[in-house]
Design a protein around this motif. Sequence first.
Motif, PDB file in Angstrom:
ATOM      1  N   VAL A  74      20.023  63.677  22.536  1.00 22.54           N
ATOM      2  CA  VAL A  74      20.492  62.348  23.627  1.00 22.54           C
ATOM      3  C   VAL A  74      19.477  61.404  21.696  1.00 22.54           C
ATOM      4  CG1 VAL A  74      18.169  60.502  24.478  1.00 22.54           C
ATOM      5  CG2 VAL A  74      18.462  63.754  25.293  1.00 22.54           C
ATOM      6  N   ASP A  75      20.016  59.832  22.103  1.00 24.15           N
ATOM      7  CA  ASP A  75      20.248  59.279  21.236  1.00 24.15           C
ATOM      8  C   ASP A  75      20.966  57.781  21.666  1.00 24.15           C
ATOM      9  OD1 ASP A  75      20.799  57.462  18.485  1.00 24.15           O
ATOM     10  OD2 ASP A  75      20.638  59.862  17.204  1.00 24.15           O
TER      11      ASP A  75
ATOM     12  N   ALA B 159      22.632  61.495  26.553  1.00 18.73           N
ATOM     13  CA  ALA B 159      22.060  60.546  27.008  1.00 18.73           C
ATOM     14  C   ALA B 159      21.663  59.422  26.229  1.00 18.73           C
ATOM     15  CB  ALA B 159      20.980  60.980  27.827  1.00 18.73           C
ATOM     16  N   ASP B 160      21.965  58.742  26.923  1.00 17.75           N
ATOM     17  CA  ASP B 160      21.826  57.299  25.708  1.00 17.75           C
ATOM     18  C   ASP B 160      20.264  56.687  25.850  1.00 17.75           C
ATOM     19  OD1 ASP B 160      21.718  55.936  27.227  1.00 17.75           O
ATOM     20  OD2 ASP B 160      23.194  54.701  27.492  1.00 17.75           O
ATOM     21  N   SER B 161      19.902  57.077  25.709  1.00 18.59           N
ATOM     22  CA  SER B 161      17.767  56.964  26.372  1.00 18.59           C
ATOM     23  C   SER B 161      17.283  57.931  26.840  1.00 18.59           C
ATOM     24  CB  SER B 161      17.753  55.579  26.937  1.00 18.59           C
ATOM     25  OG  SER B 161      18.012  56.132  29.024  1.00 18.59           O
ATOM     26  N   GLY B 162      15.953  57.719  26.760  1.00 16.28           N
ATOM     27  CA  GLY B 162      15.210  58.505  27.260  1.00 16.28           C
ATOM     28  C   GLY B 162      14.711  58.769  28.319  1.00 16.28           C
ATOM     29  N   ASP B 163      14.891  57.657  29.659  1.00 13.51           N
ATOM     30  CA  ASP B 163      15.477  58.034  31.097  1.00 13.51           C
ATOM     31  C   ASP B 163      15.856  58.626  31.505  1.00 13.51           C
ATOM     32  OD1 ASP B 163      12.565  55.765  31.636  1.00 13.51           O
ATOM     33  OD2 ASP B 163      13.950  54.039  29.928  1.00 13.51           O
ATOM     34  N   ALA B 164      16.926  58.464  30.820  1.00 13.35           N
ATOM     35  CA  ALA B 164      18.302  58.520  30.649  1.00 13.35           C
ATOM     36  C   ALA B 164      18.262  60.055  30.768  1.00 13.35           C
ATOM     37  CB  ALA B 164      19.784  58.311  30.468  1.00 13.35           C
ATOM     38  N   ALA B 165      17.800  61.015  30.230  1.00 12.84           N
ATOM     39  CA  ALA B 165      17.323  62.050  29.307  1.00 12.84           C
ATOM     40  C   ALA B 165      16.090  62.874  30.618  1.00 12.84           C
ATOM     41  CB  ALA B 165      17.258  62.078  28.427  1.00 12.84           C
TER      42      ALA B 165
END
Length: 423
Positions: free
Chosen positions: A26-27, A50-56
């Motif tokens: 995640v980054d 994943a490119d965001s915390g929400d997506a992760a």
Amino acid sequence: MPQRLSSPAPAEPDFDTLRVRRVLVVDDSRLQRRILCKTLQNWGFEVTEADSGDAALALCLKDMPDLILSDWVMPGMSGIEFCRALREVPHDGYAYFILLTSKSEKNEVAQGLDSGADDFLTKPVDASELRARITAGERILHMQRELSAQNKWISDTLQELQRVYDLLDQDLLEAKKLQQSLVRERQLSFPQGQLSLLLRSAGHVGGDLVGFFPTDDDYLGLYAIDVSGHGVSSALMTARLAGYLSAAAPEQNIALAKGAEGAYVAKPPKDVVGTLNDLVLNEMETEHYFTILLAFVHLPSGKVTISQAGHPHPLIQRADGTVEQEGSGGFPVGLLEGTLFTQFDLTLAPGDRLLILSDGVTECPDADDQMLGEDGLAELMDQLADMRGTALLEALVWNLSAFAGTEDFPDDVSAILFEYAGP
């Protein structure tokens, strides 16, 4: 008929399936993700990004990874916020969480660990250090999953054992009913007196047995048996012995002989006990032995002929309340070939009563491990002198329970009470 106890035991856990394989990166930096993903794939991991915390978090809700590498500072949901949200997701397993950060202050590191992270790495990430941190995480995850798998296996095994125990318990309850049914009648009246029987096992089933059978020559046969040990094997032996002394099938009763005009008459009790000794040693494949007291009461006269083989002495309580406990003792049945058994005579007068008990009564211990003994039994019978029949036997058990301080006796308790009224 299918065997109820034949279900397979729970399979032991396959620990090869517990290896760490799936990693989530995640980054918000695409470049950083590409570098980390390529490195991890070269090491043999299955990588998701994943490119965001929400997506992760959305990915984790669908399929929880084994290990997560997450940047701390990201737009929207930060790495710490993602970690906190992840730890609130219900999941059977555990995801190892490594924070990637340029922060190095102790309080900031502590904040990251408090949020639920397991480890952290300082950016830019060194491949060797990343490999070492992942290896440490793998060890922890493997131990955690191994412990969880073992706990599940133990839980499944305990459930299976409980199922087997419940089935055995049901079978033992049925066995108890069958054993109690061997004593067909607990109270029987004759013109010359009244007979009462008691059979109480220490467990579901036991090794005690009491019974009676009439003869055609005015005798009443009484027998009390105590098989060594407890439990199912002892109970099975009592059932077999009951068949040798059957009242329902006199032609199979080894204590009876066919006399004139087909009448069944009593054999000398010492000979009957000798026959039982031969049967046990020569026809029964068993390590059990037993004690027995076999008595023939001549109903018209009150004369009692007894063979005692290791069983407690018979007790006579005279009409005036005095108690007599006499006997020859004798050798138990089923221990030694060629044993000679003896017999002796007693006489009951009208108003007297004969009590035959197992050693579960006289050898019952109190709280100080002192046995009741014959003297204690005589005192109990003196207290119960005015009671009759099954009420006396129930009161005897109640008093024995008070003496022992418990209703769970360490041995089976059985009794025969014959109260002689006279011809």
